[in-house]
Design a protein around this motif. Structure first.
Motif, mmCIF file in Angstrom:
data_model
loop_
_atom_site.group_PDB
_atom_site.id
_atom_site.type_symbol
_atom_site.label_atom_id
_atom_site.label_comp_id
_atom_site.label_asym_id
_atom_site.label_seq_id
_atom_site.Cartn_x
_atom_site.Cartn_y
_atom_site.Cartn_z
ATOM 1 N N LEU A 132 -4.874 -2.552 -7.107
ATOM 2 C CA LEU A 132 -3.530 -2.955 -7.539
ATOM 3 C C LEU A 132 -2.453 -2.079 -6.911
ATOM 4 C CD1 LEU A 132 -4.159 -3.650 -11.333
ATOM 5 C CD2 LEU A 132 -3.796 -5.339 -9.524
ATOM 6 N N ILE A 133 -2.700 -0.783 -6.879
ATOM 7 C CA ILE A 133 -1.678 0.104 -6.316
ATOM 8 C C ILE A 133 -1.548 -0.114 -4.816
ATOM 9 C CG2 ILE A 133 -2.962 2.207 -5.739
ATOM 10 C CD1 ILE A 133 -0.702 3.655 -7.390
ATOM 11 N N GLU A 134 -2.632 -0.485 -4.178
ATOM 12 C CA GLU A 134 -2.585 -0.776 -2.743
ATOM 13 C C GLU A 134 -1.751 -2.034 -2.480
ATOM 14 O OE1 GLU A 134 -2.956 0.224 1.007
ATOM 15 O OE2 GLU A 134 -3.850 1.414 -0.598
ATOM 16 N N ALA A 135 -1.920 -3.031 -3.322
ATOM 17 C CA ALA A 135 -1.213 -4.300 -3.132
ATOM 18 C C ALA A 135 0.295 -4.161 -3.346
ATOM 19 C CB ALA A 135 -1.787 -5.359 -4.074
ATOM 20 N N ARG B 216 2.055 -1.052 -3.279
ATOM 21 C CA ARG B 216 2.292 0.357 -2.990
ATOM 22 C C ARG B 216 3.764 0.700 -2.763
ATOM 23 N NH1 ARG B 216 -0.352 2.773 2.265
ATOM 24 N NH2 ARG B 216 1.695 2.527 3.122
ATOM 25 N N GLU B 217 4.408 0.009 -1.853
ATOM 26 C CA GLU B 217 5.782 0.384 -1.480
ATOM 27 C C GLU B 217 6.769 0.300 -2.646
ATOM 28 O OE1 GLU B 217 7.121 -1.422 2.135
ATOM 29 O OE2 GLU B 217 5.283 -0.879 3.187
ATOM 30 N N PRO B 218 6.835 -0.819 -3.372
ATOM 31 C CA PRO B 218 7.794 -0.842 -4.485
ATOM 32 C C PRO B 218 7.458 0.151 -5.593
ATOM 33 C CG PRO B 218 6.534 -2.907 -4.405
ATOM 34 C CD PRO B 218 6.183 -2.124 -3.192
ATOM 35 N N LEU B 219 6.167 0.394 -5.825
ATOM 36 C CA LEU B 219 5.798 1.352 -6.868
ATOM 37 C C LEU B 219 6.096 2.788 -6.437
ATOM 38 C CD1 LEU B 219 2.474 -0.170 -8.241
ATOM 39 C CD2 LEU B 219 4.739 -0.184 -9.309
ATOM 40 N N GLU B 220 5.808 3.113 -5.188
ATOM 41 C CA GLU B 220 6.123 4.468 -4.700
ATOM 42 C C GLU B 220 7.622 4.739 -4.786
ATOM 43 O OE1 GLU B 220 2.557 5.267 -1.433
ATOM 44 O OE2 GLU B 220 4.562 4.746 -0.721
ATOM 45 N N ALA B 221 8.426 3.746 -4.446
ATOM 46 C CA ALA B 221 9.881 3.925 -4.454
ATOM 47 C C ALA B 221 10.427 4.121 -5.871
ATOM 48 C CB ALA B 221 10.558 2.716 -3.810
ATOM 49 N N ARG B 222 9.790 3.495 -6.851
ATOM 50 C CA ARG B 222 10.304 3.535 -8.221
ATOM 51 C C ARG B 222 9.647 4.612 -9.096
ATOM 52 N NH1 ARG B 222 10.582 -1.605 -6.304
ATOM 53 N NH2 ARG B 222 12.386 -2.846 -6.900
ATOM 54 N N PHE B 223 8.385 4.902 -8.850
ATOM 55 C CA PHE B 223 7.618 5.771 -9.749
ATOM 56 C C PHE B 223 6.798 6.796 -8.957
ATOM 57 C CE2 PHE B 223 7.782 1.434 -11.527
ATOM 58 C CZ PHE B 223 8.582 1.667 -12.631
ATOM 59 N N ALA B 224 7.460 7.639 -8.182
ATOM 60 C CA ALA B 224 6.761 8.567 -7.284
ATOM 61 C C ALA B 224 5.781 9.469 -8.027
ATOM 62 C CB ALA B 224 7.774 9.400 -6.514
ATOM 63 N N ILE B 225 6.172 10.032 -9.145
ATOM 64 C CA ILE B 225 5.304 10.970 -9.859
ATOM 65 C C ILE B 225 4.078 10.256 -10.435
ATOM 66 C CG2 ILE B 225 5.169 12.514 -11.870
ATOM 67 C CD1 ILE B 225 8.132 13.226 -11.255
ATOM 68 N N GLU B 226 4.299 9.095 -11.070
ATOM 69 C CA GLU B 226 3.177 8.344 -11.642
ATOM 70 C C GLU B 226 2.212 7.867 -10.558
ATOM 71 O OE1 GLU B 226 6.388 7.867 -12.394
ATOM 72 O OE2 GLU B 226 6.646 7.243 -14.493
ATOM 73 N N VAL B 227 2.765 7.432 -9.421
ATOM 74 C CA VAL B 227 1.921 6.971 -8.316
ATOM 75 C C VAL B 227 1.131 8.141 -7.738
ATOM 76 C CG1 VAL B 227 1.957 6.009 -5.977
ATOM 77 C CG2 VAL B 227 3.339 4.952 -7.760
ATOM 78 N N ALA B 228 1.775 9.295 -7.604
ATOM 79 C CA ALA B 228 1.073 10.481 -7.096
ATOM 80 C C ALA B 228 -0.082 10.851 -8.029
ATOM 81 C CB ALA B 228 2.047 11.644 -6.946
ATOM 82 N N THR B 229 0.136 10.750 -9.323
ATOM 83 C CA THR B 229 -0.932 11.031 -10.299
ATOM 84 C C THR B 229 -2.087 10.061 -10.126
ATOM 85 O OG1 THR B 229 0.677 11.901 -11.871
ATOM 86 C CG2 THR B 229 -1.459 11.217 -12.766
ATOM 87 N N ARG B 230 -1.774 8.783 -9.924
ATOM 88 C CA ARG B 230 -2.823 7.768 -9.725
ATOM 89 C C ARG B 230 -3.567 8.027 -8.421
ATOM 90 N NH1 ARG B 230 -6.260 5.545 -12.419
ATOM 91 N NH2 ARG B 230 -4.670 5.579 -14.011
#
Length: 197
Positions: free
Chosen positions: A117-120, A122-136
């Motif tokens: 899911l995060i791969e699909a 990735r870009e919008p989630l990284e832009a909005r939730f950098a810390i949460e994405v880094a944790t994942r």
């Protein structure tokens, strides 16, 4: 049109009885087109909803969006979410389509399919939730290293570390690198891949 609808209903019943989901799906798609021709909006919404729930097609969703009255759309989407809550891929698509990014991030954090899911998205989630994405990413990286059996796995783990660094988490990247060097000091191929970070 009524006779065509009767024949379609017979076809749906027959294909369901014979366990032919692909054929049943085709009959349902024809039923949606027939309801469009008839102009029966209520039945069209029900049929298009069932079809979208079954196959998750973007065209079916677009038809729903143009047919459901705008004032009812939010409630309608909530009903779709309840209907597909056990299908993370379709649910993620719906959240992204409706710009419900916080809900999508929550789904990514709780789903066993988090890596996909995060791969699909990735870009919008990284832009909005950098810390949460880094944790994942860190959790995915840890899972890869626990199961790693060769250099290709190490490269994959380091690729996630690069992503963490890229989303402006340099200090975190360094801390993770140090932890990996200490925990996996007996894996020279991993240390070699880390040196290229």
């Amino acid at each position: 049109l009524n006779e065509a609808m009767r024949l379609l209903q017979e076809g749906i019943a027959s294909s369901q009885q014979r366990h032919l989901p692909g054929l049943t799906n085709q009959y349902h798609a024809l039923r949606v087109k027939l309801l469009q021709a008839k102009g029966d909006k209520t039945a069209l919404i029900d049929a298009a909803r069932a079809l979208w729930l079954d196959r998750g097609d973007e065209d079916d969703f677009a038809l729903l969006k143009q047919t459901v009255p705008a004032a009812e759309w939010t409630g309608f989407v909530e009903g779709l979410i309840k209907a597909i809550h056990r299908r993370p891929e379709q649910l993620a698509w719906l959240y992204a389509r409706e710009n419900q990014w916080r809900d999508l991030m929550t789904l990514v954090q709780s789903s066993p399919q988090a890596a996909w899911l995060i791969e699909a998205y990735r870009e919008p989630l990284e832009a909005r939730f950098a810390i949460e994405v880094a944790t994942r990413y860190e959790k995915i990286l840890d899972t890869i290293l626990v199961r790693a059996s060769g250099r290709s796995h190490y490269r994959q783990a380091v690729a996630y570390l690069r992503r963490i660094k890229k989303i402006d988490q340099s200090a975190r990247t360094e801390a993770i690198s140090q932890h990996i060097r200490q925990q996996y000091a007996n894996r020279p191929a991993l240390l070699d891949e880390l040196s290229q970070l």
